[in-house]
Design a protein around this motif. Structure first.
Motif, PDB file in Angstrom:
ATOM      1  N   LYS A 195       8.999 -70.039  -2.734  1.00 30.59           N
ATOM      2  CA  LYS A 195       9.175 -68.666  -2.203  1.00 30.59           C
ATOM      3  C   LYS A 195       8.662 -68.422  -0.764  1.00 30.59           C
ATOM      4  CE  LYS A 195       9.990 -66.171  -6.410  1.00 30.59           C
ATOM      5  NZ  LYS A 195       9.467 -66.424  -7.739  1.00 30.59           N
ATOM      6  N   GLY A 196       7.344 -68.211  -0.588  1.00 32.42           N
ATOM      7  CA  GLY A 196       6.814 -67.853   0.733  1.00 32.42           C
ATOM      8  C   GLY A 196       6.618 -69.035   1.658  1.00 32.42           C
ATOM      9  N   LEU A 197       6.848 -70.248   1.169  1.00 30.97           N
ATOM     10  CA  LEU A 197       6.590 -71.455   1.964  1.00 30.97           C
ATOM     11  C   LEU A 197       7.324 -71.431   3.307  1.00 30.97           C
ATOM     12  CD1 LEU A 197       5.675 -74.423   2.451  1.00 30.97           C
ATOM     13  CD2 LEU A 197       7.432 -75.141   0.834  1.00 30.97           C
ATOM     14  N   SER A 198       8.582 -71.042   3.303  1.00 31.87           N
ATOM     15  CA  SER A 198       9.359 -70.993   4.548  1.00 31.87           C
ATOM     16  C   SER A 198       9.267 -69.613   5.207  1.00 31.87           C
ATOM     17  CB  SER A 198      10.823 -71.345   4.266  1.00 31.87           C
ATOM     18  OG  SER A 198      11.404 -70.334   3.464  1.00 31.87           O
ATOM     19  N   GLY A 241       9.937 -67.151   3.624  1.00 33.93           N
ATOM     20  CA  GLY A 241      10.981 -66.407   2.930  1.00 33.93           C
ATOM     21  C   GLY A 241      12.318 -66.506   3.644  1.00 33.93           C
ATOM     22  N   TYR A 242      12.489 -67.538   4.490  1.00 33.94           N
ATOM     23  CA  TYR A 242      13.715 -67.647   5.296  1.00 33.94           C
ATOM     24  C   TYR A 242      14.743 -68.601   4.711  1.00 33.94           C
ATOM     25  CZ  TYR A 242      12.117 -64.677   9.029  1.00 33.94           C
ATOM     26  OH  TYR A 242      11.723 -63.583   9.750  1.00 33.94           O
ATOM     27  N   LEU A 243      14.287 -69.702   4.146  1.00 33.41           N
ATOM     28  CA  LEU A 243      15.217 -70.723   3.662  1.00 33.41           C
ATOM     29  C   LEU A 243      14.678 -71.324   2.373  1.00 33.41           C
ATOM     30  CD1 LEU A 243      15.892 -72.339   7.126  1.00 33.41           C
ATOM     31  CD2 LEU A 243      17.651 -71.356   5.671  1.00 33.41           C
ATOM     32  N   TRP A 269      10.041 -61.564  -3.646  1.00 36.32           N
ATOM     33  CA  TRP A 269       8.731 -62.233  -3.556  1.00 36.32           C
ATOM     34  C   TRP A 269       8.720 -63.389  -2.569  1.00 36.32           C
ATOM     35  CZ3 TRP A 269       7.607 -62.842  -9.567  1.00 36.32           C
ATOM     36  CH2 TRP A 269       7.897 -61.624 -10.203  1.00 36.32           C
ATOM     37  N   THR A 270       9.656 -63.401  -1.620  1.00 36.90           N
ATOM     38  CA  THR A 270       9.741 -64.521  -0.693  1.00 36.90           C
ATOM     39  C   THR A 270       9.182 -64.204   0.699  1.00 36.90           C
ATOM     40  OG1 THR A 270      11.966 -63.882  -0.010  1.00 36.90           O
ATOM     41  CG2 THR A 270      11.791 -65.477  -1.812  1.00 36.90           C
ATOM     42  N   ILE A 322      -1.503 -77.900 -13.847  1.00 40.05           N
ATOM     43  CA  ILE A 322      -0.450 -77.575 -12.872  1.00 40.05           C
ATOM     44  C   ILE A 322      -0.591 -76.106 -12.488  1.00 40.05           C
ATOM     45  CG2 ILE A 322       2.044 -77.408 -12.466  1.00 40.05           C
ATOM     46  CD1 ILE A 322       2.425 -79.525 -14.692  1.00 40.05           C
ATOM     47  N   ALA A 323      -0.837 -75.845 -11.195  1.00 38.49           N
ATOM     48  CA  ALA A 323      -0.922 -74.457 -10.727  1.00 38.49           C
ATOM     49  C   ALA A 323       0.411 -74.057 -10.120  1.00 38.49           C
ATOM     50  CB  ALA A 323      -2.037 -74.316  -9.699  1.00 38.49           C
ATOM     51  N   ASP A 324       1.022 -73.042 -10.695  1.00 39.00           N
ATOM     52  CA  ASP A 324       2.283 -72.504 -10.179  1.00 39.00           C
ATOM     53  C   ASP A 324       1.941 -71.393  -9.191  1.00 39.00           C
ATOM     54  OD1 ASP A 324       4.543 -71.043  -9.687  1.00 39.00           O
ATOM     55  OD2 ASP A 324       5.289 -71.088 -11.751  1.00 39.00           O
ATOM     56  N   GLU A 325       1.877 -71.765  -7.903  1.00 40.59           N
ATOM     57  CA  GLU A 325       1.558 -70.779  -6.852  1.00 40.59           C
ATOM     58  C   GLU A 325       2.832 -70.322  -6.149  1.00 40.59           C
ATOM     59  OE1 GLU A 325      -1.560 -69.693  -5.196  1.00 40.59           O
ATOM     60  OE2 GLU A 325      -3.076 -71.051  -6.021  1.00 40.59           O
ATOM     61  N   ILE A 326       3.930 -70.372  -6.866  1.00 38.66           N
ATOM     62  CA  ILE A 326       5.216 -70.042  -6.254  1.00 38.66           C
ATOM     63  C   ILE A 326       5.255 -68.576  -5.826  1.00 38.66           C
ATOM     64  CG2 ILE A 326       7.692 -69.856  -6.757  1.00 38.66           C
ATOM     65  CD1 ILE A 326       7.087 -72.411  -8.643  1.00 38.66           C
ATOM     66  N   MET A 327       4.700 -67.691  -6.638  1.00 42.23           N
ATOM     67  CA  MET A 327       4.596 -66.287  -6.226  1.00 42.23           C
ATOM     68  C   MET A 327       3.310 -66.027  -5.446  1.00 42.23           C
ATOM     69  SD  MET A 327       4.267 -62.715  -8.370  1.00 42.23           S
ATOM     70  CE  MET A 327       2.607 -62.987  -8.963  1.00 42.23           C
TER      71      MET A 327
END
Ligand code: PLP
Length: 431
Positions: free
Chosen positions: A269-272, A274-276, A60-61, A238-243
Protein backbone atom coordinates in the motif's frame (compact mmCIF):
# COMPACT_ATOMS: atom_id res chain seq x y z
CA UNK A 1 -24.34 11.66 -25.79
CA UNK A 2 -22.77 15.01 -24.97
CA UNK A 3 -22.29 14.47 -21.24
CA UNK A 4 -18.86 12.82 -20.88
CA UNK A 5 -19.51 11.72 -17.28
CA UNK A 6 -22.76 10.02 -18.24
CA UNK A 7 -21.00 8.32 -21.17
CA UNK A 8 -18.23 6.98 -18.92
CA UNK A 9 -20.68 5.87 -16.23
CA UNK A 10 -22.76 3.99 -18.78
CA UNK A 11 -19.67 2.26 -20.23
CA UNK A 12 -18.45 1.35 -16.77
CA UNK A 13 -21.80 -0.13 -15.85
CA UNK A 14 -21.86 -2.04 -19.12
CA UNK A 15 -18.35 -3.54 -19.01
CA UNK A 16 -16.72 -3.46 -15.59
CA UNK A 17 -16.78 -5.67 -12.54
CA UNK A 18 -15.60 -3.80 -9.41
CA UNK A 19 -13.84 -5.31 -6.40
CA UNK A 20 -15.82 -5.97 -3.21
CA UNK A 21 -18.89 -4.55 -4.95
CA UNK A 22 -22.45 -5.88 -5.15
CA UNK A 23 -22.74 -5.28 -8.89
CA UNK A 24 -26.56 -5.21 -9.05
CA UNK A 25 -26.45 -2.16 -6.77
CA UNK A 26 -23.57 -0.61 -8.70
CA UNK A 27 -25.36 -0.91 -12.03
CA UNK A 28 -28.70 0.26 -10.64
CA UNK A 29 -29.93 3.29 -12.61
CA UNK A 30 -30.11 5.23 -9.32
CA UNK A 31 -26.39 4.81 -8.62
CA UNK A 32 -24.07 7.50 -9.87
CA UNK A 33 -20.50 6.14 -10.04
CA UNK A 34 -17.98 8.78 -9.09
CA UNK A 35 -15.46 9.17 -11.90
CA UNK A 36 -12.26 10.47 -10.31
CA UNK A 37 -10.08 12.37 -12.73
CA UNK A 38 -7.41 14.23 -10.77
CA UNK A 39 -5.95 14.94 -7.38
CA UNK A 40 -3.71 17.35 -5.49
CA UNK A 41 -2.55 16.85 -1.93
CA UNK A 42 -5.33 15.33 0.16
CA UNK A 43 -7.97 16.30 -2.41
CA UNK A 44 -9.58 14.49 -5.35
CA UNK A 45 -11.64 15.94 -8.18
CA UNK A 46 -14.37 14.12 -10.09
CA UNK A 47 -15.36 14.41 -13.72
CA UNK A 48 -17.97 17.05 -12.87
CA UNK A 49 -15.37 19.23 -11.16
CA UNK A 50 -16.49 18.50 -7.60
CA UNK A 51 -13.69 18.33 -4.98
CA UNK A 52 -13.47 15.85 -2.11
CA UNK A 53 -11.09 15.17 0.74
CA UNK A 54 -9.56 11.73 0.27
CA UNK A 55 -10.78 10.42 3.61
CA UNK A 56 -9.44 6.88 3.20
CA UNK A 57 -6.18 7.69 1.40
CA UNK A 58 -7.49 5.99 -1.77
CA UNK A 59 -8.02 2.68 -0.02
CA UNK A 60 -5.21 3.14 2.53
CA UNK A 61 -2.43 3.72 0.00
CA UNK A 62 -1.70 7.45 -0.31
CA UNK A 63 0.87 8.98 2.04
CA UNK A 64 2.13 12.40 0.87
CA UNK A 65 -0.85 13.46 -1.22
CA UNK A 66 -1.84 13.11 -4.86
CA UNK A 67 0.25 14.41 -7.75
CA UNK A 68 3.11 15.34 -5.45
CA UNK A 69 5.66 17.09 -7.69
CA UNK A 70 8.55 15.19 -6.07
CA UNK A 71 7.08 11.72 -6.69
CA UNK A 72 5.75 12.68 -10.12
CA UNK A 73 9.21 13.87 -11.12
CA UNK A 74 10.88 10.69 -9.85
CA UNK A 75 8.48 8.55 -11.88
CA UNK A 76 8.94 10.75 -14.96
CA UNK A 77 12.74 10.59 -14.73
CA UNK A 78 12.68 6.81 -14.44
CA UNK A 79 10.15 6.56 -17.26
CA UNK A 80 12.61 8.31 -19.59
CA UNK A 81 14.98 5.38 -18.93
CA UNK A 82 12.77 2.29 -18.72
CA UNK A 83 9.30 1.47 -17.45
CA UNK A 84 10.11 -2.13 -16.72
CA UNK A 85 12.93 -4.66 -17.02
CA UNK A 86 13.09 -8.21 -15.74
CA UNK A 87 14.24 -8.90 -12.19
CA UNK A 88 14.79 -12.56 -13.05
CA UNK A 89 18.45 -12.71 -13.92
CA UNK A 90 18.85 -8.91 -13.98
CA UNK A 91 18.66 -6.03 -11.58
CA UNK A 92 18.02 -2.27 -11.75
CA UNK A 93 19.21 0.84 -9.86
CA UNK A 94 15.96 1.96 -8.15
CA UNK A 95 15.25 -1.57 -6.84
CA UNK A 96 18.79 -1.84 -5.42
CA UNK A 97 18.71 1.59 -3.84
CA UNK A 98 15.25 1.03 -2.37
CA UNK A 99 16.26 -2.24 -0.71
CA UNK A 100 19.15 -0.49 1.03
CA UNK A 101 16.90 2.34 2.17
CA UNK A 102 14.17 0.02 3.45
CA UNK A 103 16.59 -2.04 5.53
CA UNK A 104 18.05 1.16 6.99
CA UNK A 105 14.64 2.22 8.27
CA UNK A 106 15.23 -0.24 11.11
CA UNK A 107 17.94 1.08 13.45
CA UNK A 108 18.58 -2.37 14.97
CA UNK A 109 18.95 -4.00 11.53
CA UNK A 110 16.66 -6.99 12.14
CA UNK A 111 16.24 -7.59 8.41
CA UNK A 112 18.84 -8.64 5.88
CA UNK A 113 16.96 -9.09 2.60
CA UNK A 114 14.15 -7.52 0.57
CA UNK A 115 11.96 -9.70 -1.68
CA UNK A 116 9.79 -7.62 -4.01
CA UNK A 117 6.32 -8.43 -5.28
CA UNK A 118 3.32 -6.44 -6.52
CA UNK A 119 0.70 -5.99 -3.81
CA UNK A 120 -0.12 -6.77 -0.22
CA UNK A 121 -1.54 -10.21 -0.90
CA UNK A 122 1.59 -11.33 -2.73
CA UNK A 123 3.86 -9.89 -0.01
CA UNK A 124 1.99 -12.18 2.40
CA UNK A 125 2.15 -15.16 0.02
CA UNK A 126 5.92 -14.70 -0.18
CA UNK A 127 6.22 -14.78 3.63
CA UNK A 128 3.99 -17.88 3.79
CA UNK A 129 5.89 -19.84 1.15
CA UNK A 130 9.26 -18.84 2.58
CA UNK A 131 8.04 -19.96 6.01
CA UNK A 132 7.04 -23.43 4.81
CA UNK A 133 10.18 -23.90 2.75
CA UNK A 134 12.35 -22.61 5.61
CA UNK A 135 10.99 -25.30 7.95
CA UNK A 136 11.38 -27.99 5.26
CA UNK A 137 15.02 -27.00 4.82
CA UNK A 138 15.80 -26.88 8.53
CA UNK A 139 14.51 -30.34 9.43
CA UNK A 140 10.93 -29.49 10.39
CA UNK A 141 8.70 -30.63 7.52
CA UNK A 142 5.91 -31.17 10.08
CA UNK A 143 5.49 -27.41 10.44
CA UNK A 144 2.78 -26.77 7.86
CA UNK A 145 0.17 -24.84 9.82
CA UNK A 146 -0.41 -21.11 10.27
CA UNK A 147 -2.11 -19.37 13.17
CA UNK A 148 -4.13 -16.27 12.36
CA UNK A 149 -6.55 -14.07 14.24
CA UNK A 150 -10.31 -13.75 14.12
CA UNK A 151 -11.44 -10.99 11.77
CA UNK A 152 -7.94 -10.75 10.32
CA UNK A 153 -7.42 -9.58 6.75
CA UNK A 154 -4.25 -10.42 4.86
CA UNK A 155 -5.34 -10.24 1.22
CA UNK A 156 -7.44 -12.11 -1.31
CA UNK A 157 -5.16 -14.52 -3.16
CA UNK A 158 -5.68 -18.11 -1.99
CA UNK A 159 -2.81 -18.31 0.50
CA UNK A 160 -3.45 -14.90 2.01
CA UNK A 161 -7.20 -15.55 2.04
CA UNK A 162 -6.67 -18.75 4.02
CA UNK A 163 -5.31 -16.54 6.81
CA UNK A 164 -8.30 -14.19 6.62
CA UNK A 165 -10.79 -14.29 9.48
CA UNK A 166 -13.65 -12.27 8.00
CA UNK A 167 -16.37 -14.92 7.47
CA UNK A 168 -18.27 -13.02 4.79
CA UNK A 169 -15.22 -12.89 2.50
CA UNK A 170 -13.44 -16.13 3.19
CA UNK A 171 -15.69 -18.88 4.58
CA UNK A 172 -16.83 -20.11 1.16
CA UNK A 173 -13.24 -20.91 0.18
CA UNK A 174 -12.17 -22.51 3.47
CA UNK A 175 -12.39 -26.07 2.13
CA UNK A 176 -9.64 -25.39 -0.42
CA UNK A 177 -7.33 -23.53 1.94
CA UNK A 178 -4.29 -24.28 4.07
CA UNK A 179 -4.40 -25.62 7.63
CA UNK A 180 -5.00 -22.56 9.80
CA UNK A 181 -5.57 -22.34 13.56
CA UNK A 182 -7.94 -19.46 14.20
CA UNK A 183 -7.40 -17.62 17.47
CA UNK A 184 -9.07 -14.58 19.06
CA UNK A 185 -6.62 -13.80 21.83
CA UNK A 186 -3.23 -14.77 23.21
CA UNK A 187 -5.08 -17.08 25.58
CA UNK A 188 -6.55 -19.03 22.63
CA UNK A 189 -3.07 -19.39 21.20
CA UNK A 190 -1.69 -20.64 24.51
CA UNK A 191 -4.58 -23.11 24.73
CA UNK A 192 -3.84 -24.82 21.39
CA UNK A 193 -3.33 -28.57 21.84
CA UNK A 194 0.35 -29.45 21.81
CA UNK A 195 0.06 -31.56 18.67
CA UNK A 196 -1.44 -28.62 16.79
CA UNK A 197 1.10 -26.19 18.21
CA UNK A 198 3.96 -28.39 17.06
CA UNK A 199 2.66 -28.10 13.51
CA UNK A 200 2.70 -24.31 13.59
CA UNK A 201 5.03 -22.76 11.04
CA UNK A 202 4.13 -19.12 11.73
CA UNK A 203 1.64 -16.77 13.34
CA UNK A 204 0.48 -13.80 11.29
CA UNK A 205 -0.83 -10.55 12.72
CA UNK A 206 -1.80 -7.03 11.70
CA UNK A 207 0.33 -5.35 14.38
CA UNK A 208 -1.22 -2.79 16.78
CA UNK A 209 -4.49 -2.42 14.82
CA UNK A 210 -6.64 -4.65 12.61
CA UNK A 211 -7.91 -2.78 9.55
CA UNK A 212 -10.65 -4.61 7.71
CA UNK A 213 -11.98 -5.86 11.08
CA UNK A 214 -13.22 -2.26 11.45
CA UNK A 215 -10.12 -0.40 12.65
CA UNK A 216 -9.76 -2.38 15.88
CA UNK A 217 -6.67 -1.72 18.01
CA UNK A 218 -5.11 -4.62 19.88
CA UNK A 219 -4.63 -4.34 23.64
CA UNK A 220 -1.23 -2.70 24.24
CA UNK A 221 1.42 -5.33 24.87
CA UNK A 222 -0.25 -8.07 22.84
CA UNK A 223 2.29 -7.79 20.04
CA UNK A 224 5.29 -8.19 22.34
CA UNK A 225 3.53 -11.03 24.20
CA UNK A 226 3.03 -12.70 20.84
CA UNK A 227 6.71 -12.24 19.95
CA UNK A 228 7.72 -13.93 23.24
CA UNK A 229 5.25 -16.76 22.72
CA UNK A 230 6.62 -17.38 19.22
CA UNK A 231 10.19 -17.44 20.55
CA UNK A 232 9.27 -19.91 23.31
CA UNK A 233 7.59 -22.30 20.89
CA UNK A 234 9.78 -22.05 17.81
CA UNK A 235 7.11 -20.41 15.67
CA UNK A 236 7.88 -17.63 13.17
CA UNK A 237 6.10 -14.27 13.38
CA UNK A 238 4.79 -12.58 10.23
CA UNK A 239 3.88 -8.90 10.67
CA UNK A 240 1.40 -7.64 8.09
CA UNK A 241 2.26 -3.92 7.98
CA UNK A 242 0.49 -3.46 4.67
CA UNK A 243 -1.96 -0.96 6.17
CA UNK A 244 0.03 0.20 9.21
CA UNK A 245 3.40 0.77 7.51
CA UNK A 246 4.88 4.15 6.54
CA UNK A 247 3.70 6.32 9.38
CA UNK A 248 -0.03 5.61 9.59
CA UNK A 249 0.13 4.70 13.28
CA UNK A 250 2.42 7.60 14.20
CA UNK A 251 5.68 5.63 13.94
CA UNK A 252 7.24 4.49 10.68
CA UNK A 253 6.08 0.92 11.40
CA UNK A 254 3.54 -0.28 13.96
CA UNK A 255 5.92 -2.97 15.28
CA UNK A 256 8.24 -0.21 16.48
CA UNK A 257 5.61 0.88 19.00
CA UNK A 258 6.30 -2.26 21.00
CA UNK A 259 9.95 -2.68 20.02
CA UNK A 260 9.06 -5.95 18.27
CA UNK A 261 11.14 -7.53 15.50
CA UNK A 262 8.99 -9.89 13.47
CA UNK A 263 10.57 -12.63 11.34
CA UNK A 264 8.87 -11.33 8.22
CA UNK A 265 7.43 -7.92 7.51
CA UNK A 266 5.00 -7.50 4.61
CA UNK A 267 4.84 -4.02 3.08
CA UNK A 268 2.71 -2.72 0.22
CA UNK A 269 0.00 0.00 0.00
CA UNK A 270 2.00 3.04 1.26
CA UNK A 271 5.38 1.71 0.10
CA UNK A 272 5.26 3.62 -3.21
CA UNK A 273 3.57 6.58 -1.53
CA UNK A 274 0.37 5.11 -2.91
CA UNK A 275 1.39 5.77 -6.53
CA UNK A 276 2.10 2.38 -8.07
CA UNK A 277 1.58 -1.28 -7.16
CA UNK A 278 4.69 -2.38 -5.31
CA UNK A 279 5.25 -4.68 -2.35
CA UNK A 280 8.16 -5.99 -0.33
CA UNK A 281 8.68 -8.79 2.15
CA UNK A 282 11.53 -8.10 4.57
CA UNK A 283 13.47 -11.15 5.74
CA UNK A 284 16.14 -11.68 8.42
CA UNK A 285 19.48 -13.34 7.76
CA UNK A 286 18.78 -16.67 9.44
CA UNK A 287 15.84 -17.29 7.09
CA UNK A 288 17.75 -16.19 4.02
CA UNK A 289 20.70 -18.40 4.96
CA UNK A 290 18.47 -21.49 4.99
CA UNK A 291 17.87 -20.95 1.26
CA UNK A 292 21.55 -21.04 0.26
CA UNK A 293 22.69 -24.13 -1.57
CA UNK A 294 25.57 -26.15 -0.22
CA UNK A 295 27.62 -27.13 -3.26
CA UNK A 296 26.25 -30.43 -4.53
CA UNK A 297 23.32 -30.51 -2.08
CA UNK A 298 19.64 -30.42 -2.87
CA UNK A 299 18.22 -27.31 -4.45
CA UNK A 300 17.17 -24.72 -1.88
CA UNK A 301 16.21 -21.96 -4.33
CA UNK A 302 13.04 -19.97 -3.62
CA UNK A 303 11.12 -20.61 -6.84
CA UNK A 304 8.76 -17.69 -6.70
CA UNK A 305 8.34 -14.47 -8.65
CA UNK A 306 6.08 -12.26 -10.69
CA UNK A 307 6.57 -10.63 -14.07
CA UNK A 308 6.74 -7.14 -12.57
CA UNK A 309 8.99 -7.96 -9.60
CA UNK A 310 11.29 -5.05 -8.75
CA UNK A 311 9.50 -2.70 -11.13
CA UNK A 312 11.73 0.38 -11.54
CA UNK A 313 8.87 2.88 -11.75
CA UNK A 314 7.38 1.64 -8.48
CA UNK A 315 10.78 1.60 -6.80
CA UNK A 316 11.53 5.14 -8.02
CA UNK A 317 8.22 6.31 -6.54
CA UNK A 318 9.02 4.54 -3.26
CA UNK A 319 12.45 6.18 -3.09
CA UNK A 320 10.90 9.61 -3.60
CA UNK A 321 8.31 8.82 -0.94
CA UNK A 322 11.07 7.94 1.55
CA UNK A 323 12.89 11.17 0.64
CA UNK A 324 9.72 13.08 1.41
CA UNK A 325 9.56 11.60 4.92
CA UNK A 326 12.87 13.45 5.54
CA UNK A 327 12.26 16.57 3.48
CA UNK A 328 8.74 17.25 4.73
CA UNK A 329 9.36 15.93 8.26
CA UNK A 330 6.29 13.76 7.78
CA UNK A 331 6.58 11.82 11.04
CA UNK A 332 7.61 14.85 13.10
CA UNK A 333 4.48 16.68 11.97
CA UNK A 334 2.10 13.83 12.79
CA UNK A 335 1.55 14.23 16.56
CA UNK A 336 -0.37 17.52 16.19
CA UNK A 337 -2.55 15.98 13.46
CA UNK A 338 -3.16 12.85 15.51
CA UNK A 339 -4.23 14.97 18.48
CA UNK A 340 -6.53 17.01 16.27
CA UNK A 341 -8.18 13.88 14.91
CA UNK A 342 -8.53 12.55 18.47
CA UNK A 343 -10.27 15.73 19.63
CA UNK A 344 -12.71 15.54 16.73
CA UNK A 345 -13.45 11.88 17.37
CA UNK A 346 -14.18 12.69 21.03
CA UNK A 347 -16.80 15.14 19.84
CA UNK A 348 -18.36 12.61 17.45
CA UNK A 349 -18.32 10.02 20.21
CA UNK A 350 -20.81 12.15 22.14
CA UNK A 351 -23.45 11.85 19.39
CA UNK A 352 -26.23 9.43 20.40
CA UNK A 353 -25.92 7.48 17.15
CA UNK A 354 -22.23 6.66 17.69
CA UNK A 355 -21.45 3.43 19.52
CA UNK A 356 -17.69 3.92 19.68
CA UNK A 357 -14.79 5.68 17.99
CA UNK A 358 -11.36 4.04 17.68
CA UNK A 359 -8.03 5.57 16.74
CA UNK A 360 -4.39 4.67 16.31
CA UNK A 361 -2.30 7.45 14.79
CA UNK A 362 -4.09 8.82 11.72
CA UNK A 363 -6.19 5.66 11.40
CA UNK A 364 -9.70 5.87 12.82
CA UNK A 365 -13.02 4.06 12.83
CA UNK A 366 -16.33 5.63 13.77
CA UNK A 367 -18.81 2.93 14.67
CA UNK A 368 -22.50 3.70 14.34
CA UNK A 369 -24.85 2.06 16.86
CA UNK A 370 -26.13 -1.35 15.74
CA UNK A 371 -29.74 -0.21 16.28
CA UNK A 372 -29.41 2.76 13.88
CA UNK A 373 -31.02 1.96 10.53
CA UNK A 374 -30.68 5.34 8.83
CA UNK A 375 -33.19 7.13 6.67
CA UNK A 376 -32.10 5.81 3.28
CA UNK A 377 -31.48 2.47 1.58
CA UNK A 378 -28.85 -0.14 2.40
CA UNK A 379 -26.49 -0.50 5.34
CA UNK A 380 -26.20 2.61 7.47
CA UNK A 381 -22.40 2.92 7.08
CA UNK A 382 -22.81 3.13 3.31
CA UNK A 383 -25.62 5.68 3.67
CA UNK A 384 -23.40 7.90 5.82
CA UNK A 385 -20.51 7.68 3.35
CA UNK A 386 -22.85 8.56 0.48
CA UNK A 387 -24.15 11.56 2.41
CA UNK A 388 -20.58 12.61 3.30
CA UNK A 389 -19.82 12.88 -0.42
CA UNK A 390 -22.37 15.67 -0.58
CA UNK A 391 -20.26 17.50 2.01
CA UNK A 392 -16.95 16.97 0.19
CA UNK A 393 -15.60 13.85 1.90
CA UNK A 394 -14.82 10.49 0.30
CA UNK A 395 -14.52 7.42 2.43
CA UNK A 396 -15.77 3.87 2.79
CA UNK A 397 -17.57 2.02 5.53
CA UNK A 398 -16.75 -1.37 6.96
CA UNK A 399 -20.24 -2.56 7.90
CA UNK A 400 -21.44 0.12 10.36
CA UNK A 401 -17.98 1.57 10.96
CA UNK A 402 -17.01 4.58 8.89
CA UNK A 403 -13.26 4.72 8.37
CA UNK A 404 -11.37 7.98 8.41
CA UNK A 405 -7.73 7.70 7.46
CA UNK A 406 -6.50 10.69 5.45
CA UNK A 407 -3.11 10.91 3.74
CA UNK A 408 -0.36 11.90 6.18
CA UNK A 409 0.00 15.24 4.37
CA UNK A 410 -3.48 16.27 5.57
CA UNK A 411 -3.56 19.57 7.50
CA UNK A 412 -5.26 20.10 10.85
CA UNK A 413 -7.85 22.30 9.12
CA UNK A 414 -8.56 19.52 6.62
CA UNK A 415 -8.99 17.05 9.47
CA UNK A 416 -11.61 19.41 10.96
CA UNK A 417 -13.28 19.67 7.56
CA UNK A 418 -13.43 15.88 7.21
CA UNK A 419 -14.90 15.45 10.68
CA UNK A 420 -17.42 18.22 10.05
CA UNK A 421 -18.52 16.58 6.79
CA UNK A 422 -18.92 13.30 8.63
CA UNK A 423 -20.92 14.89 11.41
CA UNK A 424 -23.28 16.52 8.91
CA UNK A 425 -23.68 13.20 7.12
CA UNK A 426 -24.39 11.37 10.39
CA UNK A 427 -27.01 13.92 11.42
CA UNK A 428 -28.62 13.73 7.98
CA UNK A 429 -28.77 9.93 7.78
CA UNK A 430 -29.29 8.96 11.40
CA UNK A 431 -31.66 11.76 12.48
C1 PLP B 1 -4.90 -4.20 1.96
C2 PLP B 1 -4.33 -5.19 2.89
C3 PLP B 1 -3.82 -6.41 2.41
C4 PLP B 1 -3.87 -6.80 0.96
O1 PLP B 1 -3.16 -5.93 0.16
P1 PLP B 1 -3.52 -5.84 -1.42
O2 PLP B 1 -2.53 -4.87 -1.96
O3 PLP B 1 -4.93 -5.33 -1.48
O4 PLP B 1 -3.39 -7.21 -1.97
C5 PLP B 1 -3.27 -7.27 3.33
N1 PLP B 1 -3.22 -6.97 4.64
C6 PLP B 1 -3.69 -5.81 5.13
C7 PLP B 1 -3.57 -5.53 6.59
C8 PLP B 1 -4.28 -4.90 4.27
O5 PLP B 1 -4.79 -3.76 4.76
Amino acid sequence: MTDETARLAALDKAHLWHPFTPMADWTDPGHEPLVLVSGRGAWLTDSRGRRYLDGNSSIWTNIHGHAHPRINEAIRLQLEKTAHTSFLGFTNPPAIELARRLLHLFPDHPFDRVFYSDDGSTAIEVAMKMTLQYWQQTGHPEKVRFAAFENAYHGDTFGAAALGGVSLFFDRFRHCGLPVSRVGTMRDLEALPEAERNELAAVVIEPVIQGVAGMRPWPPGLLSDLRHWCDRHGVLLIADEIMTGFGRTGTMFACQQEGVHPDFMALAKGLSGGYLPLAATLVPKFIYDAFLNEPGSEDRTFYYGHSYTGNPLGCAAALASLDLFDEEKTLERLPAKITRLGKGLERLDKLDVIAETRQVGLISGIEIGAHIGGTGQGPVGAQVCRAARGHGLLTRPIRNTVTLMPPLCVTEEEIDQALHALELALLEVCA
